[in-house]
Design a protein around this motif. Structure first.
Motif, short mmCIF file in Angstrom:
data_model
loop_
_atom_site.label_atom_id
_atom_site.label_comp_id
_atom_site.label_asym_id
_atom_site.label_seq_id
_atom_site.Cartn_x
_atom_site.Cartn_y
_atom_site.Cartn_z
N ILE A 86 0.87 -1.17 0.00
CA ILE A 86 0.00 0.00 0.00
C ILE A 86 0.91 1.22 0.00
N GLU A 87 0.72 2.10 -0.98
CA GLU A 87 1.56 3.30 -1.06
C GLU A 87 0.67 4.54 -1.19
N LYS A 88 1.01 5.55 -0.42
CA LYS A 88 0.29 6.81 -0.54
C LYS A 88 0.77 7.52 -1.80
N PRO A 122 4.63 12.58 -1.05
CA PRO A 122 5.43 13.00 0.10
C PRO A 122 6.33 14.21 -0.25
N LYS A 126 10.52 11.00 -0.54
CA LYS A 126 10.78 9.61 -0.14
C LYS A 126 9.48 8.81 -0.17
N ARG A 127 9.50 7.76 -0.96
CA ARG A 127 8.30 6.93 -1.08
C ARG A 127 8.41 5.72 -0.16
N GLU A 128 7.30 5.40 0.46
CA GLU A 128 7.30 4.28 1.40
C GLU A 128 6.10 3.38 1.12
N ALA A 129 6.30 2.09 1.22
CA ALA A 129 5.20 1.14 1.02
C ALA A 129 4.95 0.39 2.31
N MET A 130 3.67 0.25 2.65
CA MET A 130 3.30 -0.62 3.77
C MET A 130 3.12 -2.02 3.19
#
Lengths: 223, 439
Positions: free
Chosen positions: B179-181, B186, B190-194
């Protein structure tokens, strides 16, 4: 999804009906893991239409050949109430109804047995969809919890009965003053239900026959 | 009257158990079971595929069933129908653990008994004993290598196009739901995935469901009807409405082809139905996620949009790899590849190194091995920008089996030399009877 797709499932279902229910997986789990996405990874587009999200269907999703649906007689025993006739399901019903029956002077009353693999979306969602078909508001959680139970394949099935203007699947106009009865049971493997619909007076007249039919339904013992 | 003072003392339960684990008979039993597991696993591989057979027979604690019908067909004994034998047998993981235990206990027993005998007869530890101990330790080390490989090995592949830089690769078998916002993006870039690992959703087949949540996420995600191999197709009349999403349906596909050969695990396309439930309004959004999708399913809650997708797990590399040039050489007059080579630049901590990867020369760098695996045939034939595929592996115990084999060989050789020398010395003394070897 036609019933035929689930022939391999039907025998276990019949076996499952003979045994006690399986555990429903429904717990909540916290997402604990995260990962920093590479700066080199392509940023995905937002709100892409399904037609563009999925690969070319015709080329990449071959149709699985479907065998003919099994005859209900091979899977179940039941008593057909007096005045009811078993018919061959047609159209969309062919894929959903395991056993389809008609009753009434003009065969306008319908009662059918259906099986949906994979829980079918759950009892509450399906019952509320039926309510919508009858022009009724969905049950509240309290109303749903208070629904009476009736036996179906030796299990407790939620029993519903409501009146309204009935809009059949694929139809745009509602027929007035109809009544719907249903007995539905689900677990995580399948959902099975008996649904009756027809003109109100005719359905009221056949309510005892509905109960008799539900009680008589038995899975054939596999040998 | 019996003299109790000289009566041998009965060994304790603990000593008896230890004796069993240290015994030669126990080693024979474990090795026999390992042989049986290998045999059955090889037979079942024919219809169940390599990955599933390995997991069932070699990467398990216990085996709970044997697919007899499949084994019979693999042995060319015609058998139609199903015959699954429920059984409880130790799995490969447990057997190898027991074998390691046997080797350790056996080694300790041997040291103690030989030390005692040595003290009694005033004989110091000899080359033969040391050799046997080295062999024991080597086998334990080899089994340890297997365990480390099982726990820490990362395997996968990465496609790189010329002038493209990558710093991660994709697993062959392990999947996750991410799941990525997406919006608003951001601020720091910086991209982050749950991530939801497949161990938490692979069991959600046939209508089972599980809800996932995270602090700060404006919706809960229900994952249901997971399919190991499936395809998306347009919905048709007769499809249950509850399964139709935006005119499409997820259709389960058989795990065997028309000839009953299993679809290799790495080629299976997994997918699932997902439902995003708004944490505030409880509004539900139903979606389909499938590994071959071109874009993630988007959920919009308020002014935030999130992408939900399923795919093979991505492993991060501690450095970057840039494909500078892909060269394909063909046999003269044909289109058949003779050699293909990837010229790459490895970038770590700002330092660049040029390297070459070809069919027989993998790149070993920073604990990772890059093997030239494939290339974009279409691009190679039409010219223009080429793509290359590398198989990537990271295994801390990669060379341990080789080291342990060499060590075991040295140990056994030492033992042989010692016994041979002893035999020759005793043979030289014709009046002295030859002592039997005591390995």
């Amino acid at each position: 999804m036609p019933v035929a797709r689930f022939i391999p499932l039907l025998s276990p279902v019949v076996a499952c009906l003979l045994m006690s229910g399986c555990d429903q997986v429904g717990e909540r789990v916290q997402i604990k893991e995260t990962r920093e996405i590479s700066k080199h990874a392509t940023r995905p587009p937002v709100a892409v239409a399904s037609a563009d999200r999925f690969p070319q269907m015709d080329r990449e999703a071959p149709e699985v050949e479907q065998p003919d649906p099994p005859a209900a007689e091979e899977l179940f025993d039941w008593i057909t109430p007096a005045g009811w006739t078993v018919v061959q399901p047609t159209g969309a019903a062919r894929g959903i109804r395991l056993l389809d029956m008609r009753f009434g002077p003009n065969q306008e009353g319908q009662c059918f047995l259906s099986f949906l693999p994979g829980g079918g979306g759950g009892v509450e969602a399906n019952v509320n969809r039926w309510r919508t078909q009858m022009g009724q508001a969905p049950y509240t959680a309290e109303e749903f919890a208070a629904l009476p139970k009736k036996p179906l394949f030796g299990r407790d099935a939620s029993y519903v009965a409501f009146d309204g203007d009935f809009t059949d699947v694929g139809k745009s106009e509602a027929v007035k003053d109809y009544r719907m009865l249903g007995a539905v049971h689900a677990d995580e493997k399948f959902m099975i239900f008996v649904k009756m619909v027809g003109p109100k007076a005719l359905v009221v007249e056949n309510e005892a026959a509905f109960d008799e039919f539900c009680r008589s339904l038995q899975p054939k013992v596999q040998r | 009257m019996r003299d109790t003072a000289t009566a041998p003392k009965a060994p304790s339960i603990l000593k008896k158990v230890y004796g069993i684990f240290a015994s030669f008979g126990f080693a024979v039993a474990v090795l026999t079971l390992l042989l049986l597991m290998t045999y059955l696993g090889t037979l079942e591989q024919l219809e169940h595929g390599l990955y599933d057979s390995q997991r069932k027979y070699f990467e398990s604690w216990f085996i709970t069933s044997i697919d007899i019908d499949c084994c019979l067909r693999a042995m060319h004994i015609p058998y139609e129908g199903e015959w699954v034998l429920p059984i409880l047998l130790p799995g490969g993981g447990l057997l190898m653990g027991l074998l390691a235990l046997n080797m350790i206990c056996g080694g300790i027993t041997r040291i103690i008994s030989r030390m005692r005998a040595g003290l009694k007869n005033n004989v110091r530890p000899n080359l033969g004993l040391i050799g046997v101990l080295i062999a024991h330790v080597s086998v334990v080390f080899m089994l340890l290598a297997g365990l480390v490989s099982l726990l820490a090995k990362e395997e996968g592949a990465v496609w790189v196009t010329e002038n493209q830089t990558v710093d991660e690769f994709e697993a062959f078998h392990v999947s996750d739901i991410r799941i990525e916002k997406l919006e608003p993006a951001p601020a720091d870039g910086k991209r982050e995935a749950m991530l939801i690992p497949d161990s938490q959703f692979a069991d959600l087949t046939k209508g089972k469901a599980r809800t996932f949540y995270r602090e700060g996420l404006p919706f809960e995600l229900m994952v249901m009807n997971y399919m190991e191999h499936c395809a998306v197709r347009p919905a048709k009349t007769g499809d249950p409405q509850s399964m139709v999403v935006d005119g499409y349906i997820l259709q389960e596909l058989p795990l065997h082809d028309a000839e009953m050969k299993p679809v290799p695990h790495e080629q299976r396309v997994n997918g699932a139905y997902v439902k995003a439930i708004d944490a505030k309004t409880k509004a539900e959004h139903l979606g389909i996620i499938v590994r071959t999708e071109r874009a993630p399913w988007t959920v919009t809650i308020g002014n935030e949009s999130y992408g939900v997708g399923i795919g093979r797990r991505q492993y991060r590399l501690p450095f970057e790899v840039k494909l500078d040039k892909f060269v394909r050489e063909t046999h003269p007059g044909t289109n058949q590849a003779r050699k293909f080579t990837s010229h790459v630049t490895v970038i770590r901590d700002g330092k660049s190194e040029e390297k070459i990867i070809n069919m027989n020369e993998p790149l070993r760098f920073g604990g990772f091995a890059f093997f030239q695996s494939s290339f974009d045939m279409e691009a190679a034939q039409r010219g223009g920008q080429q793509s290359s595929m590398f198989q990537v592996a990271s295994n801390p115990s990669d060379h341990w089996p080789l080291i342990s084999l060499i060590a075991a060989m040295i140990g056994l050789l030492m033992n042989l030399v010692w016994h041979l020398t002893k035999f020759l010395k005793q043979s030289a003394r014709s009046n002295v009877p030859v002592a039997p070897p005591s390995v």
